[in-house]
Write a protein that holds these residues in place. Structure first.
Motif, PDB file in Angstrom:
ATOM      1  N   VAL A 242      19.234   0.824  11.042  1.00  0.00           N
ATOM      2  CA  VAL A 242      18.049   0.675  11.889  1.00  0.00           C
ATOM      3  C   VAL A 242      18.414   1.076  13.315  1.00  0.00           C
ATOM      4  O   VAL A 242      19.470   0.688  13.827  1.00  0.00           O
ATOM      5  N   ALA A 243      17.551   1.855  13.951  1.00  0.00           N
ATOM      6  CA  ALA A 243      17.706   2.212  15.356  1.00  0.00           C
ATOM      7  C   ALA A 243      16.381   1.950  16.060  1.00  0.00           C
ATOM      8  O   ALA A 243      15.318   2.367  15.567  1.00  0.00           O
ATOM      9  N   LEU A 244      16.442   1.261  17.196  1.00  0.00           N
ATOM     10  CA  LEU A 244      15.241   0.924  17.963  1.00  0.00           C
ATOM     11  C   LEU A 244      15.411   1.365  19.413  1.00  0.00           C
ATOM     12  O   LEU A 244      16.499   1.248  19.989  1.00  0.00           O
ATOM     13  N   ARG A 245      14.313   1.859  19.981  1.00  0.00           N
ATOM     14  CA  ARG A 245      14.280   2.141  21.423  1.00  0.00           C
ATOM     15  C   ARG A 245      13.216   1.242  22.039  1.00  0.00           C
ATOM     16  O   ARG A 245      12.025   1.381  21.740  1.00  0.00           O
ATOM     17  N   CYS A 246      13.646   0.297  22.853  1.00  0.00           N
ATOM     18  CA  CYS A 246      12.744  -0.691  23.439  1.00  0.00           C
ATOM     19  C   CYS A 246      12.383  -0.311  24.866  1.00  0.00           C
ATOM     20  O   CYS A 246      13.238   0.150  25.640  1.00  0.00           O
ATOM     21  N   GLU A 247      11.111  -0.484  25.205  1.00  0.00           N
ATOM     22  CA  GLU A 247      10.628  -0.199  26.550  1.00  0.00           C
ATOM     23  C   GLU A 247      10.862  -1.411  27.450  1.00  0.00           C
ATOM     24  O   GLU A 247      11.143  -2.523  26.996  1.00  0.00           O
ATOM     25  N   GLN A 248      10.702  -1.196  28.758  1.00  0.00           N
ATOM     26  CA  GLN A 248      10.937  -2.270  29.714  1.00  0.00           C
ATOM     27  C   GLN A 248       9.918  -3.401  29.572  1.00  0.00           C
ATOM     28  O   GLN A 248      10.191  -4.546  29.932  1.00  0.00           O
ATOM     29  N   ASP A 249       8.725  -3.081  29.066  1.00  0.00           N
ATOM     30  CA  ASP A 249       7.719  -4.122  28.901  1.00  0.00           C
ATOM     31  C   ASP A 249       7.879  -4.909  27.603  1.00  0.00           C
ATOM     32  O   ASP A 249       7.055  -5.759  27.272  1.00  0.00           O
ATOM     33  N   GLY A 250       8.942  -4.627  26.849  1.00  0.00           N
ATOM     34  CA  GLY A 250       9.207  -5.355  25.623  1.00  0.00           C
ATOM     35  C   GLY A 250       8.665  -4.704  24.374  1.00  0.00           C
ATOM     36  O   GLY A 250       8.962  -5.156  23.262  1.00  0.00           O
ATOM     37  N   GLN A 251       7.865  -3.656  24.533  1.00  0.00           N
ATOM     38  CA  GLN A 251       7.360  -2.956  23.361  1.00  0.00           C
ATOM     39  C   GLN A 251       8.445  -2.071  22.756  1.00  0.00           C
ATOM     40  O   GLN A 251       9.383  -1.652  23.432  1.00  0.00           O
ATOM     41  N   ILE A 252       8.299  -1.786  21.474  1.00  0.00           N
ATOM     42  CA  ILE A 252       9.221  -0.887  20.786  1.00  0.00           C
ATOM     43  C   ILE A 252       8.680   0.530  20.907  1.00  0.00           C
ATOM     44  O   ILE A 252       7.629   0.864  20.355  1.00  0.00           O
ATOM     45  N   GLY A 253       9.380   1.355  21.655  1.00  0.00           N
ATOM     46  CA  GLY A 253       8.924   2.717  21.868  1.00  0.00           C
ATOM     47  C   GLY A 253       9.087   3.597  20.650  1.00  0.00           C
ATOM     48  O   GLY A 253       8.248   4.443  20.349  1.00  0.00           O
ATOM     49  N   ASP A 254      10.192   3.404  19.942  1.00  0.00           N
ATOM     50  CA  ASP A 254      10.436   4.201  18.742  1.00  0.00           C
ATOM     51  C   ASP A 254      11.310   3.390  17.799  1.00  0.00           C
ATOM     52  O   ASP A 254      12.047   2.493  18.222  1.00  0.00           O
ATOM     53  N   ALA A 255      11.209   3.696  16.523  1.00  0.00           N
ATOM     54  CA  ALA A 255      11.969   2.963  15.511  1.00  0.00           C
ATOM     55  C   ALA A 255      12.349   3.904  14.383  1.00  0.00           C
ATOM     56  O   ALA A 255      11.560   4.767  13.986  1.00  0.00           O
ATOM     57  N   ARG A 256      13.568   3.738  13.892  1.00  0.00           N
ATOM     58  CA  ARG A 256      14.049   4.531  12.768  1.00  0.00           C
ATOM     59  C   ARG A 256      14.705   3.589  11.763  1.00  0.00           C
ATOM     60  O   ARG A 256      15.575   2.789  12.122  1.00  0.00           O
ATOM     61  N   ILE A 257      14.286   3.674  10.511  1.00  0.00           N
ATOM     62  CA  ILE A 257      14.841   2.843   9.444  1.00  0.00           C
ATOM     63  C   ILE A 257      15.204   3.749   8.274  1.00  0.00           C
ATOM     64  O   ILE A 257      14.352   4.500   7.775  1.00  0.00           O
ATOM     65  N   ALA A 258      16.459   3.704   7.850  1.00  0.00           N
ATOM     66  CA  ALA A 258      16.922   4.531   6.732  1.00  0.00           C
ATOM     67  C   ALA A 258      17.666   3.652   5.728  1.00  0.00           C
ATOM     68  O   ALA A 258      18.432   2.765   6.109  1.00  0.00           O
ATOM     69  N   LEU A 259      17.430   3.915   4.456  1.00  0.00           N
ATOM     70  CA  LEU A 259      18.038   3.156   3.366  1.00  0.00           C
ATOM     71  C   LEU A 259      18.958   4.061   2.552  1.00  0.00           C
ATOM     72  O   LEU A 259      18.618   5.206   2.265  1.00  0.00           O
ATOM     73  N   GLY A 260      20.104   3.515   2.176  1.00  0.00           N
ATOM     74  CA  GLY A 260      21.032   4.243   1.324  1.00  0.00           C
ATOM     75  C   GLY A 260      21.252   3.518   0.016  1.00  0.00           C
ATOM     76  O   GLY A 260      20.981   2.320  -0.112  1.00  0.00           O
ATOM     77  N   ALA A 261      21.735   4.238  -0.988  1.00  0.00           N
ATOM     78  CA  ALA A 261      22.066   3.702  -2.313  1.00  0.00           C
ATOM     79  C   ALA A 261      20.852   3.207  -3.086  1.00  0.00           C
ATOM     80  O   ALA A 261      20.993   2.384  -3.997  1.00  0.00           O
ATOM     81  N   VAL A 262      19.666   3.689  -2.742  1.00  0.00           N
ATOM     82  CA  VAL A 262      18.454   3.308  -3.480  1.00  0.00           C
ATOM     83  C   VAL A 262      17.777   4.524  -4.111  1.00  0.00           C
ATOM     84  O   VAL A 262      16.766   4.384  -4.791  1.00  0.00           O
ATOM     85  N   ALA A 263      18.344   5.713  -3.902  1.00  0.00           N
ATOM     86  CA  ALA A 263      17.768   6.953  -4.446  1.00  0.00           C
ATOM     87  C   ALA A 263      18.855   8.015  -4.419  1.00  0.00           C
ATOM     88  O   ALA A 263      19.980   7.766  -3.976  1.00  0.00           O
ATOM     89  N   SER A 264      18.516   9.209  -4.852  1.00  0.00           N
ATOM     90  CA  SER A 264      19.479  10.308  -4.857  1.00  0.00           C
ATOM     91  C   SER A 264      19.670  10.925  -3.485  1.00  0.00           C
ATOM     92  O   SER A 264      20.479  11.845  -3.322  1.00  0.00           O
ATOM     93  N   HIS A 265      18.932  10.451  -2.506  1.00  0.00           N
ATOM     94  CA  HIS A 265      19.036  10.941  -1.124  1.00  0.00           C
ATOM     95  C   HIS A 265      18.768   9.768  -0.188  1.00  0.00           C
ATOM     96  O   HIS A 265      18.244   8.732  -0.608  1.00  0.00           O
ATOM     97  N   PRO A 266      19.136   9.879   1.089  1.00  0.00           N
ATOM     98  CA  PRO A 266      18.797   8.804   2.027  1.00  0.00           C
ATOM     99  C   PRO A 266      17.288   8.703   2.181  1.00  0.00           C
ATOM    100  O   PRO A 266      16.595   9.713   2.290  1.00  0.00           O
TER     101      PRO A 266
END
Length: 335
Positions: A242-266
């Motif tokens: 998981v990667a998160l980019r948080c803004e100064q006002d506390g909001q989440i500007g961007d989010a990335r979630i990746a799972l491994g070992a659950v399919a033939s690809h990430p």
């Protein structure tokens, strides 16, 4: 004792020589760096290359350089130990450092490389066995057989992507560079993979993975969690980056979630990522996001432990990763 099949070992001194040898030897040749995955597979006769092209000592595949402000270049020949211990990566790209440090044992991390882990062969309980064992069950579609023993009615192979560093690199939006005698190409790391257990990579047989580029890191926090049967050595039965980019006002500007070992690809959890963006994190929201992310995990009976257990642990691990990052953000604001 399992013995290696006969092969020739070629030791080029430069990247250009390595690409030339790989092209001249043709499909019967394979590149090798640390060999921590390839050599055991050769002993089990999953691969029987006529020649191995050694990449271990190529200077072009070494080095970690750059900064969190401009981005970082990592040579594909860097060992997993050097990546897990590197101060810049630990401070600004911790998901990758944690993932590299979670691979196998210290001895194998000292030999294994980032490029080798990225291009780790897909795995399956019916495939990663000795040749004698596989012969006794009639082999499988991935090697010497005609059906997938995990899903006999399926026309495809369901072997899973089990590389720890890959979900982390996907979450960090890394790019990779491939080089051959025909030229070179660069792509987002997601484009290196396809959902096919038998042919999991878009890399051509004559191409060498030379380097990985990480984008600028300011504002980003990341982490990686691994589920496995034992606390060391084992391959993941679930990897969560998981990667998160948080803004100064506390909001989440961007989010990335990746799972491994659950399919033939990430697997990227697009719906969960979209739900987080622009929102202020609350316990209810984080639980909703974890549940959405878990919908992308569809494990089959091809790894350790039961399908049900692996499925149930996916939202738990996603939520833990989110809590770690949100908690770290809140602590930094109070300091």
């Amino acid at each position: 004792m399992l013995r290696l099949p006969p092969f020739r070992y070629l030791a080029p001194r430069t990247l250009s020589e390595a690409t030339r040898l790989l092209a001249e030897e043709g499909p019967q040749a394979m590149p090798v760096a640390g060999g921590t995955d390839l050599l055991p597979n050769m002993k089990r006769r999953q691969f029987t290359p006529a020649a191995l092209i050694g990449l271990r000592h190529l200077r072009e595949l070494k080095g970690i350089s750059g900064s969190p402000e401009t981005g970082v270049r990592i040579g594909a020949g860097e060992t997993l130990t050097s990546i897990s211990n590197h101060p810049l990566l630990r401070a600004h790209y911790p998901a990758l450092a944690l993932a590299a440090g979670a691979v196998s044992t210290p001895q194998l991390r000292n030999a294994g490389t980032l490029g080798g882990n990225i291009l780790l062969d897909t795995r399956c309980n019916y495939y990663n066995q000795t040749e004698f064992w596989r012969h006794s069950i009639g082999y499988c579609m991935k090697r010497d057989g005609s059906i997938c023993l995990v899903a006999p009615g399926s026309p495809r192979c369901w072997a899973i992507s089990s590389a720890d560093t890959v979900p982390a690199l996907v979450a960090l939006q890394a790019r990779v560079r491939l080089v051959s005698v025909r030229g070179e190409r660069e792509m987002p790391i997601q484009e290196l993979f396809r959902d096919d257990g038998m042919r999991p990579y878009t890399r051509e047989a004559d191409e060498i993975l030379t380097e990985i580029w990480l984008p600028p890191a300011p504002g980003w926090r990341s982490t990686y969690l691994k589920l496995r049967r034992r606390g060391s050595f084992d391959f993941p039965i679930l990897g969560v980056a998981v990667a998160l980019r948080c803004e100064q006002d506390g909001q989440i500007g961007d989010a990335r979630i990746a799972l491994g070992a659950v399919a033939s690809h990430p697997v990227e959890a697009e719906e969960a990522m979209a739900r987080l963006r622009g929102q202020r994190p609350t316990p209810a929201l984080l639980q909703e996001v974890a549940t959405l992310a878990a919908k992308r995990a569809r494990p089959l009976d091809n790894a350790d432990l039961t399908i049900t257990y692996r499925k149930q642990l996916t939202p738990v691990y996603v939520r833990r990763a989110l809590d770690l990052l949100i908690g770290a953000e809140e602590e930094s604001e109070t300091e």
